[in-house]
Design a protein around this motif. Structure first.
Motif, short mmCIF file in Angstrom:
data_model
loop_
_atom_site.label_atom_id
_atom_site.label_comp_id
_atom_site.label_asym_id
_atom_site.label_seq_id
_atom_site.Cartn_x
_atom_site.Cartn_y
_atom_site.Cartn_z
N ALA A 85 0.85 -1.19 0.00
CA ALA A 85 0.00 0.00 0.00
C ALA A 85 0.89 1.24 0.00
N ILE A 86 0.46 2.23 -0.76
CA ILE A 86 1.11 3.55 -0.73
C ILE A 86 0.14 4.49 -0.04
N ALA A 87 0.56 5.05 1.08
CA ALA A 87 -0.32 5.86 1.92
C ALA A 87 0.10 7.33 1.87
N LEU A 88 -0.65 8.13 1.16
CA LEU A 88 -0.36 9.56 0.99
C LEU A 88 -1.27 10.37 1.91
N HIS A 89 -0.66 11.16 2.80
CA HIS A 89 -1.47 11.84 3.80
C HIS A 89 -1.22 13.35 3.86
N LEU A 90 -2.18 14.02 4.49
CA LEU A 90 -2.12 15.46 4.73
C LEU A 90 -0.79 15.84 5.36
N SER A 91 -0.33 17.04 5.05
CA SER A 91 0.95 17.53 5.55
C SER A 91 1.15 17.28 7.04
N SER A 92 2.33 16.78 7.38
CA SER A 92 2.67 16.55 8.79
C SER A 92 2.78 17.87 9.55
N ALA A 152 5.91 16.65 -3.95
CA ALA A 152 5.53 17.35 -2.72
C ALA A 152 6.32 18.64 -2.54
N THR A 153 7.53 18.65 -3.07
CA THR A 153 8.37 19.86 -2.95
C THR A 153 8.02 20.90 -4.00
N GLU A 193 4.25 26.58 3.11
CA GLU A 193 5.70 26.59 2.94
C GLU A 193 6.28 25.52 3.85
N GLU A 194 7.03 24.60 3.26
CA GLU A 194 7.63 23.49 4.01
C GLU A 194 6.59 22.77 4.86
N GLY A 195 5.41 22.61 4.27
CA GLY A 195 4.38 21.82 4.91
C GLY A 195 3.50 22.55 5.91
#
Length: 281
Positions: A85-92, A152-153, A193-195
């Protein structure tokens, strides 16, 4: 061929057709009002959320998916024959969802690749779209994950709260700031900016705020390839459609969508918020 599942959360605001097409499992973020906790897209709709927000005397809080819910999902996917599974989540920088996904992955023997999107909304959709395309071309999972981390960057999300009232209720600005903003028609431009969301500009009038965001889009287009843009909003589809038409007049080659922001953004930014998001390749 490996059987691969995609996992994300409701920050991405995927529509049902996209979920079915790309085999995506969505973990709901939650909003906690004094009368209880509501899972986004399950226990309440966007319309119901804003109805409750308008009359709430106490600003609601947001809550991430429980780690046990993640573990259960991973075990379920494994039992259904998925290999990865590839789990893509909201910014940390906004939520602990990504860190919980990392911890949950260590609690099972199922192979999960958690990814910090460093953002929310439309760029998350583009990351999953790109990832599924690369997998269909035969790319290795590690290469797909590396590509998404690179995306993401290069992702951008700016939004303009309609007023500072909800930011005041949620403790983000003072009462004096909110009052003066309403009196003087001051608009904030908030950019990731930077998450993390950062106040980038404070201007008089919504028009100037929009011009600031569109200027950032022009810069992004000059520095790279931007083919898709989303006009984001918090229960303000009418103004979002107007902005979409304005963008198409200036950039007729762009594909422009209207995408709602998660109600978890609405908790802080408030109803009426609009913004733009994109990924520069």
């Amino acid at each position: 061929m490996m059987k691969i599942a995609w996992i994300t959360d409701t920050a991405a605001q995927l529509d049902e057709a996209f979920i079915q097409q790309h085999d995506v499992y969505v973990l709901p973020l939650s909003v906690v009002f004094p009368d209880g906790e509501y899972r986004e897209s399950i226990d309440l709709t966007q319309e119901q959320f804003y109805e409750k927000l308008r009359v709430a005397k106490v600003s609601p809080k947001t809550s991430q998916p429980a780690i046990g819910e993640m573990v259960s999902l991973y075990e379920k996917l494994q039992s259904e024959g998925y290999d990865i599974a590839i789990a893509l989540h909201l910014s940390s920088g906004l939520s602990g969802t990504f860190e919980s996904a990392q911890a949950a992955a260590k609690m099972t023997d199922f192979n999960v690749y958690p990814i910090d999107s460093k953002i929310g909304s439309f760029p998350m959709i583009k990351m999953i779209e790109t990832g599924t395309e690369l997998l269909s071309e035969g790319k290795e999972v590690e290469e797909v994950v590396a590509t998404i981390n690179e995306m993401a960057t290069k992702s951008h999300l700016s939004f303009i709260p309609s007023s500072l009232n909800q930011l005041h209720k949620s403790g983000r600005v003072s009462g004096t700031q909110a009052f003066l903003s309403n009196v003087l028609n001051i608009k904030l431009v908030i950019t990731f900016e930077e998450g993390k969301p950062v106040m980038k500009e404070k201007v008089r009038s919504n028009k100037r705020a929009k011009n600031h965001v569109v200027s950032a889009l022009r810069t992004g287009m000059a520095a790279g390839t931007v083919s898709d843009v989303a006009v984001n909003h918090c229960n303000n589809a009418a103004d979002a459609k107007i902005w979409k038409n304005e963008l198409l007049k200036e950039f007729p080659e762009l594909k422009v969508q209207v995408v709602p922001l998660s109600v978890c953004v609405g908790v802080h930014a408030g109803e009426g918020t609009t913004g733009l998001s994109w990924v520069a390749y």
